[in-house]
Design an enzyme around this catalytic site. Sequence first.
Site, PDB file in Angstrom:
ATOM      1  N   TYR A  72       0.840  -1.205   0.000  1.00 50.58           N
ATOM      2  CA  TYR A  72       0.000   0.000   0.000  1.00 50.58           C
ATOM      3  C   TYR A  72       0.870   1.248   0.000  1.00 50.58           C
ATOM      4  O   TYR A  72       0.622   2.194  -0.757  1.00 50.58           O
ATOM      5  CB  TYR A  72      -0.904  -0.034   1.230  1.00 50.58           C
ATOM      6  N   LYS A  78       1.014   4.169  -2.929  1.00 50.57           N
ATOM      7  CA  LYS A  78       0.689   5.569  -2.654  1.00 50.57           C
ATOM      8  C   LYS A  78       1.867   6.487  -2.988  1.00 50.57           C
ATOM      9  O   LYS A  78       1.671   7.616  -3.462  1.00 50.57           O
ATOM     10  CB  LYS A  78       0.268   5.725  -1.194  1.00 50.57           C
TER      11      LYS A  78
END
Length: 286
Positions: free
Chosen positions: A170, A174
Amino acid sequence: MRSDPAPVALVTGAARGIGAATVARLLCDGYAVTALDSCAGDSDGLLRYPLATRTDLDAVAALDPDRVLAIQADVRDPASRVRSVGGTGQRYGHLDGAVAAAGALAGGAPLWETPLELFDLMLDVNAKGVWNTAVAAVPAMLTGPDPSRARFVAVVSAAGRHGLFRLAAYTAAKHAAIGIVRGLSADLAGTGVTAVAVCPGSTRTDMLDATADIYRVDVDELTARQDLRRALEPAEIAGAMIFNVTRRKAVKGPAPSERAASSSERSKPTRLAVTVAMTNGQVTRI
């Protein structure tokens, strides 16, 4: 085609959370909105929480049926992005803003134990989703009636600015999303269109519940580490989105002969929201 000159925005991940709150705020500011969501429900076994459903998206459209065009589409599919922008043009005649709010969170293991398919999912939704939305929306904004008022805004995350424990995939996705916005902002220099990323801290959404589950703490304990000592609300982040999207509140994009002033990075990543990579590729905060 509508004769109404109201500004028009496209929002992905619009069925709930920050996306839904952004649609509601845009409507209050007089926008017509194309609201997109995959409406995948429980279909993805890699996630610890269900995604939004068609019922959720229909509830957003019901806020103002005349000004909300609801489309079920997946940000991972470039063709669906193009069709959605085309549908926006057919209904409203132009596009003034795009908000890439679709996202997903998965993790729970250190990087070396994270399945490759989970890493691929995080990249596909959180990074390529932003890319696909920009590829479809930016050309429509550049050819619109006033590109200097057009805005591209991506909802990223505080994870785009620092690493998160057991959320390496994740975090990487990002960080990639911020890189996409930085590159886009450089490509848009001189066009008048601006590209911005908003990086919220922990916000009261299903993803926050999933994060607390990964860390085996409750939400209040998790969010007590933020400067505000509580979870942010989707409507608060929507306020940051509106600041960057709307004609009335956003800083007007530069003319070809102008250069945006640079800003320095000062405050902590746990602030209410962080605006990253404006037209000059620098970091500013709101």
